[in-house]
Design a protein around this motif. Structure first.
Motif, PDB file in Angstrom:
ATOM      1  N   GLY A  59       0.787  -1.220   0.000  1.00  0.00           N
ATOM      2  CA  GLY A  59       0.000   0.000   0.000  1.00  0.00           C
ATOM      3  C   GLY A  59       0.826   1.281   0.000  1.00  0.00           C
ATOM      4  N   TYR A  60       2.153   1.141   0.015  1.00  0.00           N
ATOM      5  CA  TYR A  60       3.046   2.305   0.023  1.00  0.00           C
ATOM      6  C   TYR A  60       2.867   3.132  -1.247  1.00  0.00           C
ATOM      7  CZ  TYR A  60       7.505   4.819  -0.438  1.00  0.00           C
ATOM      8  OH  TYR A  60       8.472   5.772  -0.617  1.00  0.00           O
ATOM      9  N   GLU A  61       2.797   4.444  -1.083  1.00  0.00           N
ATOM     10  CA  GLU A  61       2.693   5.359  -2.220  1.00  0.00           C
ATOM     11  C   GLU A  61       3.582   6.553  -1.953  1.00  0.00           C
ATOM     12  OE1 GLU A  61      -1.377   6.567  -2.178  1.00  0.00           O
ATOM     13  OE2 GLU A  61      -2.066   4.780  -3.215  1.00  0.00           O
ATOM     14  N   VAL A  62       4.122   7.130  -3.015  1.00  0.00           N
ATOM     15  CA  VAL A  62       4.874   8.376  -2.888  1.00  0.00           C
ATOM     16  C   VAL A  62       4.498   9.286  -4.049  1.00  0.00           C
ATOM     17  CG1 VAL A  62       6.946   7.549  -4.085  1.00  0.00           C
ATOM     18  CG2 VAL A  62       7.138   9.391  -2.415  1.00  0.00           C
ATOM     19  N   GLU A  63       4.356  10.565  -3.740  1.00  0.00           N
ATOM     20  CA  GLU A  63       3.976  11.561  -4.743  1.00  0.00           C
ATOM     21  C   GLU A  63       4.987  12.702  -4.686  1.00  0.00           C
ATOM     22  OE1 GLU A  63       0.462  14.903  -5.343  1.00  0.00           O
ATOM     23  OE2 GLU A  63       0.203  13.332  -3.848  1.00  0.00           O
ATOM     24  N   ARG A  64       5.534  13.043  -5.833  1.00  0.00           N
ATOM     25  CA  ARG A  64       6.433  14.190  -5.899  1.00  0.00           C
ATOM     26  C   ARG A  64       5.596  15.427  -6.196  1.00  0.00           C
ATOM     27  NH1 ARG A  64      12.154  14.564  -8.930  1.00  0.00           N
ATOM     28  NH2 ARG A  64      12.714  16.590  -8.082  1.00  0.00           N
ATOM     29  N   ARG A  65       5.636  16.391  -5.288  1.00  0.00           N
ATOM     30  CA  ARG A  65       4.845  17.607  -5.451  1.00  0.00           C
ATOM     31  C   ARG A  65       5.691  18.789  -5.917  1.00  0.00           C
ATOM     32  NH1 ARG A  65       0.860  17.346  -0.228  1.00  0.00           N
ATOM     33  NH2 ARG A  65      -0.339  15.540  -0.924  1.00  0.00           N
ATOM     34  N   GLY A  66       6.996  18.638  -5.900  1.00  0.00           N
ATOM     35  CA  GLY A  66       7.908  19.697  -6.320  1.00  0.00           C
ATOM     36  C   GLY A  66       9.328  19.192  -6.242  1.00  0.00           C
ATOM     37  N   PRO A  67      10.304  20.017  -6.594  1.00  0.00           N
ATOM     38  CA  PRO A  67      11.690  19.553  -6.601  1.00  0.00           C
ATOM     39  C   PRO A  67      12.203  19.124  -5.220  1.00  0.00           C
ATOM     40  CG  PRO A  67      11.558  21.897  -7.171  1.00  0.00           C
ATOM     41  CD  PRO A  67      10.163  21.394  -7.038  1.00  0.00           C
ATOM     42  N   THR A  68      11.645  19.703  -4.161  1.00  0.00           N
ATOM     43  CA  THR A  68      12.082  19.340  -2.811  1.00  0.00           C
ATOM     44  C   THR A  68      10.895  18.997  -1.909  1.00  0.00           C
ATOM     45  OG1 THR A  68      12.086  21.652  -2.129  1.00  0.00           O
ATOM     46  CG2 THR A  68      14.179  20.736  -2.941  1.00  0.00           C
ATOM     47  N   GLU A  69       9.820  18.484  -2.502  1.00  0.00           N
ATOM     48  CA  GLU A  69       8.676  18.063  -1.693  1.00  0.00           C
ATOM     49  C   GLU A  69       8.122  16.742  -2.206  1.00  0.00           C
ATOM     50  OE1 GLU A  69       4.318  19.444  -0.010  1.00  0.00           O
ATOM     51  OE2 GLU A  69       5.451  20.838  -1.248  1.00  0.00           O
ATOM     52  N   PHE A  70       8.232  15.739  -1.343  1.00  0.00           N
ATOM     53  CA  PHE A  70       7.716  14.404  -1.615  1.00  0.00           C
ATOM     54  C   PHE A  70       6.758  14.045  -0.475  1.00  0.00           C
ATOM     55  CE2 PHE A  70      11.652  14.639  -3.851  1.00  0.00           C
ATOM     56  CZ  PHE A  70      11.501  13.848  -4.974  1.00  0.00           C
ATOM     57  N   VAL A  71       5.635  13.435  -0.817  1.00  0.00           N
ATOM     58  CA  VAL A  71       4.688  12.970   0.194  1.00  0.00           C
ATOM     59  C   VAL A  71       4.590  11.452   0.055  1.00  0.00           C
ATOM     60  CG1 VAL A  71       2.331  13.062   1.051  1.00  0.00           C
ATOM     61  CG2 VAL A  71       3.428  15.133   0.169  1.00  0.00           C
ATOM     62  N   ALA A  72       4.968  10.761   1.112  1.00  0.00           N
ATOM     63  CA  ALA A  72       4.923   9.299   1.133  1.00  0.00           C
ATOM     64  C   ALA A  72       3.843   8.851   2.098  1.00  0.00           C
ATOM     65  CB  ALA A  72       6.272   8.729   1.543  1.00  0.00           C
ATOM     66  N   ARG A  73       3.108   7.826   1.704  1.00  0.00           N
ATOM     67  CA  ARG A  73       2.065   7.263   2.562  1.00  0.00           C
ATOM     68  C   ARG A  73       2.495   5.860   2.975  1.00  0.00           C
ATOM     69  NH1 ARG A  73       0.316  10.242  -1.327  1.00  0.00           N
ATOM     70  NH2 ARG A  73      -0.977  12.062  -0.883  1.00  0.00           N
ATOM     71  N   LEU A  74       2.613   5.693   4.299  1.00  0.00           N
ATOM     72  CA  LEU A  74       3.085   4.436   4.870  1.00  0.00           C
ATOM     73  C   LEU A  74       1.937   3.802   5.650  1.00  0.00           C
ATOM     74  CD1 LEU A  74       6.370   5.928   6.380  1.00  0.00           C
ATOM     75  CD2 LEU A  74       6.093   4.909   4.131  1.00  0.00           C
ATOM     76  N   PRO A  75       1.225   2.866   5.058  1.00  0.00           N
ATOM     77  CA  PRO A  75       0.080   2.253   5.747  1.00  0.00           C
ATOM     78  C   PRO A  75       0.508   1.157   6.718  1.00  0.00           C
ATOM     79  CG  PRO A  75       0.206   1.465   3.487  1.00  0.00           C
ATOM     80  CD  PRO A  75       1.321   2.442   3.664  1.00  0.00           C
ATOM     81  N   LYS A  76      -0.285   1.017   7.767  1.00  0.00           N
ATOM     82  CA  LYS A  76      -0.041  -0.017   8.766  1.00  0.00           C
ATOM     83  C   LYS A  76      -1.124  -1.082   8.633  1.00  0.00           C
ATOM     84  CE  LYS A  76       1.118  -0.514  13.628  1.00  0.00           C
ATOM     85  NZ  LYS A  76       1.362   0.232  14.866  1.00  0.00           N
ATOM     86  N   GLU A  77      -0.704  -2.318   8.556  1.00  0.00           N
ATOM     87  CA  GLU A  77      -1.664  -3.427   8.446  1.00  0.00           C
ATOM     88  C   GLU A  77      -2.441  -3.602   9.728  1.00  0.00           C
ATOM     89  OE1 GLU A  77       0.842  -6.740   7.348  1.00  0.00           O
ATOM     90  OE2 GLU A  77       0.521  -6.319   5.258  1.00  0.00           O
TER      91      GLU A  77
END
Length: 77
Positions: A59-77
């Motif tokens: 379920g891990y996802e990462v989105e690059r929103r800019g050159p120095t901004e990344f949003v990662a989603r770390l789900p817990k089972e």
């Protein structure tokens, strides 16, 4: 799915992983830790996948929103 957001951009690099692990551990099953980071946290993904049984690597996802901004989603089972 509930999410907790942790902005790491102003956190010193040496303090980031312990802070992430503490925040992830405090989540309930089915919740997600959303990280805002200045780089893609790929090493963290591998670390969690190898060391944290409750990390939902599928379920891990990462989105690059800019050159120095990344949003990662770390789900817990």
């Amino acid at each position: 799915m509930a999410a907790t957001t942790l902005d790491l951009r102003d956190v010193p690099p040496a303090d980031r992983h312990p802070k992430i692990h503490d925040a992830f551990e405090s989540l309930e099953s089915g919740e997600t830790l959303e990280l805002v980071n200045d780089h893609e946290p790929k090493p963290l993904f591998y670390e969690l996948r190898a060391e944290v049984p409750s990390f939902d690597a599928e379920g891990y996802e990462v989105e690059r929103r800019g050159p120095t901004e990344f949003v990662a989603r770390l789900p817990k089972e």
